[in-house]
Structure formats: structure tokens, C-alpha cells
Write an enzyme that holds these catalytic residues in place. Structure first.
Site, mmCIF file in Angstrom:
data_model
loop_
_atom_site.group_PDB
_atom_site.id
_atom_site.type_symbol
_atom_site.label_atom_id
_atom_site.label_comp_id
_atom_site.label_asym_id
_atom_site.label_seq_id
_atom_site.Cartn_x
_atom_site.Cartn_y
_atom_site.Cartn_z
ATOM 1 N N ASN A 141 0.863 -1.188 0.000
ATOM 2 C CA ASN A 141 0.000 0.000 0.000
ATOM 3 C C ASN A 141 0.899 1.238 0.000
ATOM 4 O O ASN A 141 1.466 1.599 1.032
ATOM 5 C CB ASN A 141 -0.894 -0.018 1.251
ATOM 6 C CG ASN A 141 -1.743 1.242 1.359
ATOM 7 O OD1 ASN A 141 -1.950 1.944 0.362
ATOM 8 N ND2 ASN A 141 -2.232 1.527 2.547
ATOM 9 N N LYS A 188 0.045 4.282 -0.319
ATOM 10 C CA LYS A 188 -0.618 5.509 0.168
ATOM 11 C C LYS A 188 -0.337 6.663 -0.807
ATOM 12 O O LYS A 188 -0.271 6.432 -2.002
ATOM 13 C CB LYS A 188 -0.162 5.858 1.583
ATOM 14 C CG LYS A 188 -0.126 4.657 2.522
ATOM 15 C CD LYS A 188 0.085 5.088 3.932
ATOM 16 C CE LYS A 188 0.401 3.895 4.792
ATOM 17 N NZ LYS A 188 0.271 4.150 6.193
ATOM 18 N N HIS A 247 -9.728 1.603 5.154
ATOM 19 C CA HIS A 247 -8.429 1.865 5.785
ATOM 20 C C HIS A 247 -8.606 2.960 6.837
ATOM 21 O O HIS A 247 -9.334 3.931 6.621
ATOM 22 C CB HIS A 247 -7.405 2.290 4.727
ATOM 23 C CG HIS A 247 -5.993 2.254 5.243
ATOM 24 N ND1 HIS A 247 -5.513 3.213 6.107
ATOM 25 C CD2 HIS A 247 -4.981 1.377 5.047
ATOM 26 C CE1 HIS A 247 -4.247 2.923 6.403
ATOM 27 N NE2 HIS A 247 -3.901 1.806 5.780
ATOM 28 N N GLU A 293 -6.824 5.356 7.703
ATOM 29 C CA GLU A 293 -6.477 6.719 7.273
ATOM 30 C C GLU A 293 -7.635 7.380 6.531
ATOM 31 O O GLU A 293 -7.813 8.592 6.588
ATOM 32 C CB GLU A 293 -5.204 6.693 6.422
ATOM 33 C CG GLU A 293 -3.987 6.389 7.295
ATOM 34 C CD GLU A 293 -2.772 5.942 6.526
ATOM 35 O OE1 GLU A 293 -2.810 5.930 5.279
ATOM 36 O OE2 GLU A 293 -1.774 5.588 7.179
ATOM 37 N N GLU A 345 -5.630 -4.137 10.975
ATOM 38 C CA GLU A 345 -4.576 -3.138 11.109
ATOM 39 C C GLU A 345 -4.814 -2.278 12.341
ATOM 40 O O GLU A 345 -5.574 -1.288 12.288
ATOM 41 C CB GLU A 345 -4.569 -2.224 9.883
ATOM 42 C CG GLU A 345 -4.283 -2.937 8.587
ATOM 43 C CD GLU A 345 -3.626 -1.982 7.615
ATOM 44 O OE1 GLU A 345 -2.467 -2.199 7.277
ATOM 45 O OE2 GLU A 345 -4.269 -1.003 7.225
ATOM 46 N N GLY A 361 2.547 2.642 10.777
ATOM 47 C CA GLY A 361 3.566 3.682 10.591
ATOM 48 C C GLY A 361 4.267 4.118 11.862
ATOM 49 O O GLY A 361 4.903 5.173 11.878
ATOM 50 N N SER A 373 3.401 -1.723 10.631
ATOM 51 C CA SER A 373 4.845 -1.700 10.900
ATOM 52 C C SER A 373 5.559 -3.026 10.611
ATOM 53 O O SER A 373 6.462 -3.423 11.343
ATOM 54 C CB SER A 373 5.117 -1.246 12.333
ATOM 55 O OG SER A 373 4.747 0.113 12.475
HETATM 56 C C1 PEP Z 1 -0.706 0.607 6.048
HETATM 57 O O1 PEP Z 1 -0.492 1.496 5.236
HETATM 58 O O2 PEP Z 1 -1.822 0.132 6.115
HETATM 59 C C2 PEP Z 1 0.376 0.145 6.912
HETATM 60 C C3 PEP Z 1 0.224 -0.987 7.540
HETATM 61 O O3 PEP Z 1 1.467 0.939 6.992
HETATM 62 P P1 PEP Z 1 2.861 0.583 7.716
HETATM 63 O O4 PEP Z 1 3.297 -0.763 7.166
HETATM 64 O O5 PEP Z 1 3.768 1.690 7.303
HETATM 65 O O6 PEP Z 1 2.624 0.517 9.169
#
Ligand code: PEP
Length: 248
Positions: A9, A11, A97, A99, A164, A170, A208
């Protein structure tokens, strides 16, 4: 359905140049038969480029979108429908998601997006996860069950879940194996309650993931895939994660 094991992903990151370089390197470094298990989700403006590059380089990587509009035939300036995504070779879309839930205040519209994707035969990666205060107050299960409730009555055939935890995205602070196993088990049970009992909907973990923790996470019970943000931006790192996870 061939569900991905790894989801990249991106983003709101990248450029045409980076998409080209990433796809060439990933095509070169990820073993051919594992490419069909890796889903690349660039920003929507690069999907067309990515689609052409994937077919030109004879890559087997899957292509996905990070969002879809809730309507498929409406006068909607700026809208991107499921049939448009499909036309570009996208077979998956990420919906729910955190975000988007937080920054775009997406809530009621999520069910419309789910229906829109499924009616266009786009497979859905539906994201759920609790924030740190919900975790600390012991409300993780409640939150997950609440977010899963929108799936009731939908066709489970084209669905994948991504768990998630918001506090892990992140932050460099991934959830432990035990924690992931327990939440994925809650998700599995709830999916059986909501949908017909013999559905086997894959559940990915995201938050992460990097080369140092991927082996532990991928070996965790009930983990069927991984959703990767930051560590997916560099093809070398993503390919390394792919090489580690392909053995499990
Ligand atoms: C995400 O974008 O859903 C995500 C899990 O990001 P990261 O791996 O950077 O934590």
C-alpha cells in the site's frame, strides 16, 4: 479467488519514475511464481502506468487500488468507479483503511463502497482495527465486531480482511504475535456469525511490518497475508519481505 499474500500500500507516495523503477526491480527480484501473490496498490494516478508496465514486462504482480467511489453510474466529478478500475487491470481495492476513516471521515459510505466494488467484480480488502485508547480500555473486540458488522449479507467470495491496529500503522510498533493471533481468531469467529458458516475469508495483518519482524508475523496462527505500507516503498525491501514470507 487468488488472494494476495503481500499487499503493498503506497498511500500518497511515489512518482511515475518510482513506479517504473519499483515494478522493474520487483519483477526482477520476486520469484515469478510468488508474483501472483503480491498485490501492488499505487496512488490512483499511477495505476494506468503500472498496468501497462506490468503487461509490458510480463510480470505476474497483481494490481489494486487504494479507494473506489461508492457509485458506479452517477454524475460525480472526480469519481473513480469499479468498472474504471477493472478496465485498468485492478482486481482488488482497499476499503475501510483507518487513514480514510479518520481523514475523510468515512463511515456510512463504507458499505456503499463495498457494494460498489463487489458489484463490479473487484475483490475487496476490508480494513479493521482499533486505536490505542480502545486497546487500552479493553475495547478491541467490540471495535472489530462493530466494524465487521457492515459485511452482513455481502457475498463473502470476494472478500479479504486486513486487521490493522491503528496504533501499529507507521509507528514502528507492530502488534505481537499473540495479540495478532487473538484478534484474528475473533475476526474468524465473527465472520462465521455474520456470513455463511463455511466461508474461509483470508485475514491479513498490517502495521509496521518490515524485514526484521516479518518472519515472526507470517508464522503466526490465522495470519493469511500481510499489508505493508512504509516497507513496501522500496522494491528491495518489499522483495526481501516476499522472499522471507514465501517459505511460510
Ligand atoms: C498501512 O499502510 O496500512 C500500513 C500498515 O502501513 P505501515 O506498514 O507503514 O505501518
Amino acid at each position: 479467488m487468488n488472494f494476495p499474500k503481500l499487499i503493498a500500500n503506497w498511500k500518497m507516495n511515489g512518482s511515475s519514475k518510482l513506479v517504473k523503477e519499483w515494478l522493474e526491480e520487483a519483477q526482477d527480484k520476486i520469484p515469478k511464481d510468488y508474483q501472483t501473490k503480491c498485490l501492488f496498490c499505487p496512488p490512483v494516478c499511477y495505476i494506468s502506468d503500472a498496468s501497462k508496465l506490468i503487461s509490458r514486462t510480463d510480470s505476474d504482480l497483481l494490481l489494486g487500488a487504494q479507494d473506489i467511489d461508492a457509485h458506479s453510474s452517477k454524475s460525480l466529478t472526480g469519481g473513480i468507479s469499479g468498472s474504471m478500475l477493472s478496465d485498468l487491470g485492478c482486481t482488488f481495492v482497499i476499503i475501510g483503511h483507518s487513514e480514510r476513516r479518520i481523514n475523510f471521515k468515512e463511515k456510512e459510505i463504507i458499505i456503499e463502497k463495498l457494494k460498489s466494488a463487489l458489484s463490479s467484480n473487484i475483490n475487496v480488502i476490508y480494513c479493521v482495527g482499533e486505536d490505542s485508547s480502545e486497546k487500552e480500555s479493553g475495547n478491541t473486540t467490540k471495535k472489530i465486531i462493530d466494524q465487521l458488522s457492515v459485511l452482513k449479507g455481502l457475498n463473502p467470495k470476494n472478500l479479504m480482511i486486513a486487521y490493522e491496529p491503528i496504533w501499529a500503522i507507521g509507528t514502528g510498533n507492530n502488534a505481537s504475535s499473540e495479540y495478532i493471533r487473538d484478534v484474528h481468531s475473533v475476526i474468524k469467529n465473527e465472520l462465521e456469525n455474520l456470513l455463511s458458516s463455511n466461508t474461509d475469508i483470508p485475514i491479513a495483518y498490517g502495521g509496521s511490518i518490515d524485514t526484521s519482524n516479518v518472519e515472526t508475523i507470517v508464522k503466526t496462527q490465522y495470519v493469511d497475508g500481510l499489508l505493508i505500507g512504509g516497507a513496501s516503498l522500496k522494491a528491495a525491501e518489499f522483495s526481501e519481505i516476499a522472499k522471507i514470507s514465501l517459505n511460510f
